[in-house]
Design a protein around this motif. Structure first.
Motif, PDB file in Angstrom:
ATOM      1  N   SER A   1       0.927  -1.113   0.224  1.00  0.00           N
ATOM      2  CA  SER A   1       0.070  -0.118  -0.186  1.00  0.00           C
ATOM      3  C   SER A   1       0.832   1.268  -0.074  1.00  0.00           C
ATOM      4  O   SER A   1       1.695   1.379   0.753  1.00  0.00           O
ATOM      5  N   PRO A   2       0.810   2.075  -0.959  1.00  0.00           N
ATOM      6  CA  PRO A   2       1.511   3.339  -0.965  1.00  0.00           C
ATOM      7  C   PRO A   2       1.176   4.247   0.118  1.00  0.00           C
ATOM      8  O   PRO A   2       0.135   4.312   0.403  1.00  0.00           O
ATOM      9  N   GLY A   3       2.248   4.872   0.620  1.00  0.00           N
ATOM     10  CA  GLY A   3       1.941   6.038   1.466  1.00  0.00           C
ATOM     11  C   GLY A   3       1.718   7.144   0.880  1.00  0.00           C
ATOM     12  O   GLY A   3       1.592   7.349  -0.431  1.00  0.00           O
ATOM     13  N   PRO A   4       1.437   8.248   1.886  1.00  0.00           N
ATOM     14  CA  PRO A   4       0.865   9.659   0.910  1.00  0.00           C
ATOM     15  C   PRO A   4       2.095  10.327   0.464  1.00  0.00           C
ATOM     16  O   PRO A   4       1.620  11.264  -0.385  1.00  0.00           O
ATOM     17  N   ASN A   5       3.229   9.914   0.779  1.00  0.00           N
ATOM     18  CA  ASN A   5       4.461  10.761  -0.253  1.00  0.00           C
ATOM     19  C   ASN A   5       4.898   9.915  -1.238  1.00  0.00           C
ATOM     20  O   ASN A   5       6.094  10.031  -1.597  1.00  0.00           O
ATOM     21  N   ALA A   6       4.366   8.602  -1.651  1.00  0.00           N
ATOM     22  CA  ALA A   6       4.913   7.734  -2.433  1.00  0.00           C
ATOM     23  C   ALA A   6       5.268   8.425  -3.862  1.00  0.00           C
ATOM     24  O   ALA A   6       4.358   9.277  -4.182  1.00  0.00           O
TER      25      ALA A   6
ATOM     26  N   GLN B   1      13.821   5.291 -12.266  1.00  0.00           N
ATOM     27  CA  GLN B   1      13.968   6.525 -12.012  1.00  0.00           C
ATOM     28  C   GLN B   1      12.524   6.919 -11.534  1.00  0.00           C
ATOM     29  O   GLN B   1      11.387   6.916 -12.236  1.00  0.00           O
ATOM     30  N   LEU B   2      12.607   7.795 -10.502  1.00  0.00           N
ATOM     31  CA  LEU B   2      11.412   8.372  -9.789  1.00  0.00           C
ATOM     32  C   LEU B   2      10.948   9.724 -10.208  1.00  0.00           C
ATOM     33  O   LEU B   2      11.769  10.469 -10.701  1.00  0.00           O
ATOM     34  N   SER B   3       9.729  10.032  -9.846  1.00  0.00           N
ATOM     35  CA  SER B   3       9.095  11.166 -10.085  1.00  0.00           C
ATOM     36  C   SER B   3       9.760  12.461  -9.619  1.00  0.00           C
ATOM     37  O   SER B   3       9.769  13.505  -9.825  1.00  0.00           O
ATOM     38  N   ASP B   4      10.599  12.165  -8.445  1.00  0.00           N
ATOM     39  CA  ASP B   4      11.332  13.308  -7.783  1.00  0.00           C
ATOM     40  C   ASP B   4      12.700  13.474  -8.475  1.00  0.00           C
ATOM     41  O   ASP B   4      13.666  14.289  -7.799  1.00  0.00           O
ATOM     42  N   GLY B   5      13.042  12.727  -9.473  1.00  0.00           N
ATOM     43  CA  GLY B   5      14.331  12.715 -10.061  1.00  0.00           C
ATOM     44  C   GLY B   5      15.389  11.623  -9.648  1.00  0.00           C
ATOM     45  O   GLY B   5      16.506  11.548 -10.308  1.00  0.00           O
ATOM     46  N   SER B   6      15.096  10.949  -8.537  1.00  0.00           N
ATOM     47  CA  SER B   6      16.206  10.067  -8.112  1.00  0.00           C
ATOM     48  C   SER B   6      16.189   8.847  -8.838  1.00  0.00           C
ATOM     49  O   SER B   6      14.906   8.434  -9.471  1.00  0.00           O
TER      50      SER B   6
ATOM     51  N   LYS C   1       8.128  -1.730  -1.034  1.00  0.00           N
ATOM     52  CA  LYS C   1       7.429  -2.731   0.098  1.00  0.00           C
ATOM     53  C   LYS C   1       7.293  -1.858   1.382  1.00  0.00           C
ATOM     54  O   LYS C   1       6.425  -2.174   2.296  1.00  0.00           O
ATOM     55  N   ASN C   2       7.989  -0.695   1.359  1.00  0.00           N
ATOM     56  CA  ASN C   2       7.807   0.410   2.369  1.00  0.00           C
ATOM     57  C   ASN C   2       6.643   1.461   1.980  1.00  0.00           C
ATOM     58  O   ASN C   2       6.480   2.443   2.900  1.00  0.00           O
ATOM     59  N   GLY C   3       6.052   1.244   0.972  1.00  0.00           N
ATOM     60  CA  GLY C   3       4.967   1.988   0.695  1.00  0.00           C
ATOM     61  C   GLY C   3       5.544   3.383   0.013  1.00  0.00           C
ATOM     62  O   GLY C   3       4.785   4.285  -0.256  1.00  0.00           O
ATOM     63  N   GLY C   4       6.659   3.292  -0.619  1.00  0.00           N
ATOM     64  CA  GLY C   4       7.376   4.740  -1.171  1.00  0.00           C
ATOM     65  C   GLY C   4       6.954   4.587  -2.632  1.00  0.00           C
ATOM     66  O   GLY C   4       7.401   5.471  -3.411  1.00  0.00           O
ATOM     67  N   ILE C   5       6.312   3.753  -3.335  1.00  0.00           N
ATOM     68  CA  ILE C   5       6.172   3.882  -4.929  1.00  0.00           C
ATOM     69  C   ILE C   5       4.819   3.515  -5.148  1.00  0.00           C
ATOM     70  O   ILE C   5       4.349   2.517  -4.671  1.00  0.00           O
ATOM     71  N   ASN C   6       4.112   4.409  -5.776  1.00  0.00           N
ATOM     72  CA  ASN C   6       2.720   4.070  -6.289  1.00  0.00           C
ATOM     73  C   ASN C   6       2.571   3.104  -7.349  1.00  0.00           C
ATOM     74  O   ASN C   6       3.366   2.802  -8.407  1.00  0.00           O
TER      75      ASN C   6
END
Length: 106
Positions: free
Chosen positions: A24-29, A46-51, A63-68
């Protein structure tokens, strides 16, 4: 039309069953916006924040909810991310642009 709807549901259900874990993605995913590839193989995301993350780091973050919009599957003993099935092709990971490993190294 009902037959077509049932086929779409069955296809979606089969795809969901192929996933080992659906976090389950978190609010800041973040969203995955591109695949990092080396010699044609996905080595990261590559993620939406550029990382940019390695495949392993991407799995851990998901796994920690960081990706949608992703689930976790495995092949040959290695975990990797897959798009959650939603009957839309344009948001599948395989439809995303590719960046080369060389272009994201600092």
């Amino acid at each position: 039309m009902l037959q077509n709807d049932n086929n779409e549901l069955n296809t979606s259900s089969l795809a969901m069953n192929a996933l080992d874990n659906i976090p389950s993605p978190g609010p800041n995913a973040k969203n995955i916006v591109a695949l990092v590839k080396h010699s044609g193989k996905v080595t990261g995301y590559q993620l939406s924040d550029g990382s940019t993350l390695s495949k392993e780091e991407g799995v851990a973050l998901a796994k920690n909810g960081g990706i949608n919009g992703v689930g976790i599957s495995h092949r040959n003993g290695q975990e990797y991310l897959k798009s959650l099935p939603d009957n839309t092709e344009n948001n599948n990971l395989s439809s995303l642009p590719t960046v080369s490993e060389n272009s994201v190294q600092g």
